[in-house]
Design a protein around this motif. Structure first.
Motif, PDB file in Angstrom:
ATOM      1  N   THR A  14       1.472  -0.782   0.525  1.00 18.55           N
ATOM      2  CA  THR A  14       0.178  -0.037  -0.542  1.00 18.55           C
ATOM      3  C   THR A  14       1.328   1.214  -0.135  1.00 18.55           C
ATOM      4  OG1 THR A  14      -2.055  -1.290   0.992  1.00 18.55           O
ATOM      5  CG2 THR A  14      -1.591   1.040   1.329  1.00 18.55           C
ATOM      6  N   CYS A 102      -0.100  10.790  -0.990  1.00 17.52           N
ATOM      7  CA  CYS A 102      -1.509  10.550  -0.196  1.00 17.52           C
ATOM      8  C   CYS A 102      -1.096  10.749   1.270  1.00 17.52           C
ATOM      9  CB  CYS A 102      -2.101   9.664  -1.069  1.00 17.52           C
ATOM     10  SG  CYS A 102      -4.017   9.737  -0.165  1.00 17.52           S
ATOM     11  N   TYR A 178      -7.062   3.051   3.725  1.00 17.44           N
ATOM     12  CA  TYR A 178      -6.027   2.612   2.589  1.00 17.44           C
ATOM     13  C   TYR A 178      -5.454   1.134   2.506  1.00 17.44           C
ATOM     14  CZ  TYR A 178      -6.596   7.632   1.316  1.00 17.44           C
ATOM     15  OH  TYR A 178      -6.513   9.084   0.858  1.00 17.44           O
ATOM     16  N   GLN A 193     -14.729   6.115   4.611  1.00 13.44           N
ATOM     17  CA  GLN A 193     -14.121   6.129   3.595  1.00 13.44           C
ATOM     18  C   GLN A 193     -12.978   5.125   3.621  1.00 13.44           C
ATOM     19  OE1 GLN A 193     -14.322  10.523   1.017  1.00 13.44           O
ATOM     20  NE2 GLN A 193     -14.739  10.500   3.170  1.00 13.44           N
ATOM     21  N   TRP A 194     -12.854   4.467   2.288  1.00 12.82           N
ATOM     22  CA  TRP A 194     -11.774   3.617   2.206  1.00 12.82           C
ATOM     23  C   TRP A 194     -11.173   3.405   0.608  1.00 12.82           C
ATOM     24  CZ3 TRP A 194     -13.317  -0.590  -1.407  1.00 12.82           C
ATOM     25  CH2 TRP A 194     -14.301  -1.089  -1.392  1.00 12.82           C
ATOM     26  N   CYS A 195     -10.482   3.380   0.745  1.00 13.79           N
ATOM     27  CA  CYS A 195      -9.454   3.217  -1.328  1.00 13.79           C
ATOM     28  C   CYS A 195      -8.297   1.539  -1.107  1.00 13.79           C
ATOM     29  CB  CYS A 195      -9.034   3.928  -1.842  1.00 13.79           C
ATOM     30  SG  CYS A 195      -9.500   5.533  -1.888  1.00 13.79           S
ATOM     31  N   VAL A 197      -5.297  -0.770  -3.151  1.00 16.02           N
ATOM     32  CA  VAL A 197      -4.275   0.269  -3.643  1.00 16.02           C
ATOM     33  C   VAL A 197      -3.888  -1.096  -4.785  1.00 16.02           C
ATOM     34  CG1 VAL A 197      -2.364   0.637  -3.943  1.00 16.02           C
ATOM     35  CG2 VAL A 197      -3.697   1.778  -2.458  1.00 16.02           C
ATOM     36  N   ALA A 215     -15.719  -0.990  -5.299  1.00 16.29           N
ATOM     37  CA  ALA A 215     -14.901  -0.043  -5.109  1.00 16.29           C
ATOM     38  C   ALA A 215     -13.676   0.709  -5.552  1.00 16.29           C
ATOM     39  CB  ALA A 215     -13.647  -1.583  -4.791  1.00 16.29           C
ATOM     40  N   PRO A 216     -13.665   1.605  -5.052  1.00 20.88           N
ATOM     41  CA  PRO A 216     -12.705   3.207  -5.396  1.00 20.88           C
ATOM     42  C   PRO A 216     -11.381   2.336  -5.235  1.00 20.88           C
ATOM     43  CG  PRO A 216     -13.065   3.366  -3.272  1.00 20.88           C
ATOM     44  CD  PRO A 216     -14.156   1.766  -3.825  1.00 20.88           C
ATOM     45  N   ILE A 217     -10.269   2.700  -6.448  1.00 17.96           N
ATOM     46  CA  ILE A 217      -9.025   2.315  -6.436  1.00 17.96           C
ATOM     47  C   ILE A 217      -8.666   2.787  -6.544  1.00 17.96           C
ATOM     48  CG2 ILE A 217      -7.876   0.275  -8.391  1.00 17.96           C
ATOM     49  CD1 ILE A 217     -10.372  -1.645  -8.650  1.00 17.96           C
ATOM     50  N   LEU A 218      -6.674   2.547  -6.688  1.00 16.19           N
ATOM     51  CA  LEU A 218      -6.547   3.704  -7.320  1.00 16.19           C
ATOM     52  C   LEU A 218      -4.558   2.502  -7.442  1.00 16.19           C
ATOM     53  CD1 LEU A 218      -5.928   5.659  -3.251  1.00 16.19           C
ATOM     54  CD2 LEU A 218      -6.607   6.667  -5.257  1.00 16.19           C
TER      55      LEU A 218
END
Length: 227
Positions: A14, A102, A178, A193-195, A197, A215-218
């Motif tokens: 991460t 970040c 994260y 909130q979460w992301c 990686v 899922a929000p992805i970075l």
């Protein structure tokens, strides 16, 4: 009550580019060939244990015990620091630039950032210090002495992260999290909130199935999981 300013970062894959504890203990074994020889000799017994869920961690625990056998806590701390020094001296990019940027943005915004990781604490702390992140609070795994070596004591992984974070003054729910792995599902359940990686497809599938959200992805480590 929501702890609106607490942001939790996982560490391995991460913030970092590899599994840091695994790399450290492999190096500790290879530094003295007789340690690696013992692990190789034990392989016929240990490898079949990987097939069963209830025993699959035993080979890893044996390798950690063998890497630490005969070494004091002070010696291991020094070994962890020497390992971090060697990694940075070799010019290897330990940390993911986007991830660190970040994290620093959260700090600049006044958020309380904490790193929660399954990595062994001295290794994570030494790497963070060399990476200029020594000031970030760390909650990590610990070892305890056993039969001349060291074995897992508090493993900061999965659901165990919640009581360990709580004990250090970071109780849930958290504002943001994260991670790269579905083992942190309990962490995500307790975050507003979460992301993810650069997660693997299996990680995305399991988390989306459990939480019933996309899922929000970075893609900080490169190509993100296929959608």
């Amino acid at each position: 009550m929501l702890h609106a300013d607490v942001v939790v970062f996982d560490f391995d894959l991460t913030l970092t580019r590899w599994e840091t504890a695994a790399r450290f203990f492999k190096a500790a074994l290879r530094a003295q060939p007789w340690r690696m020889a013992v692990v190789v000799l034990a392989a016929p017994v240990l490898l079949p244990l990987l097939a069963l869920r209830r025993t699959r961690r035993l080979p890893v625990r044996f390798a950690v015990w063998m890497a630490t056998f005969g070494r004091s806590g002070t010696q291991l701390d020094r070994l962890a620091q020497a390992h971090a020094d060697a990694v940075f001296a070799a010019g290897e990019a330990v940390f993911i630039e986007d991830a660190v940027a970040c994290l620093r943005t959260h700090l600049a915004n006044g958020d309380r950032v904490v790193i929660a990781t399954g990595c062994w604490e001295p290794v994570a702390r030494a790497l963070l210090a060399r990476g200029g992140l020594a000031e970030v609070p760390l909650v990590a795994s610990t070892l305890r002495p056993w039969l001349g070596g060291w074995v897992s004591d508090q493993h900061c992984l999965g659901p165990n992260k919640i009581p360990l974070l709580t004990a250090r003054g970071y109780p849930p729910p958290w504002a943001m999290a994260y991670t790269d792995h579905h083992a942190d599902l309990p962490l995500l359940r307790n975050s507003a909130q979460w992301c993810l990686v650069s997660p693997k497809p299996e990680c995305v599938r399991r988390i989306e199935q459990a939480l019933q959200v996309r899922a929000p992805i970075l893609p900080w480590r490169g190509q993100a999981a296929a959608r």
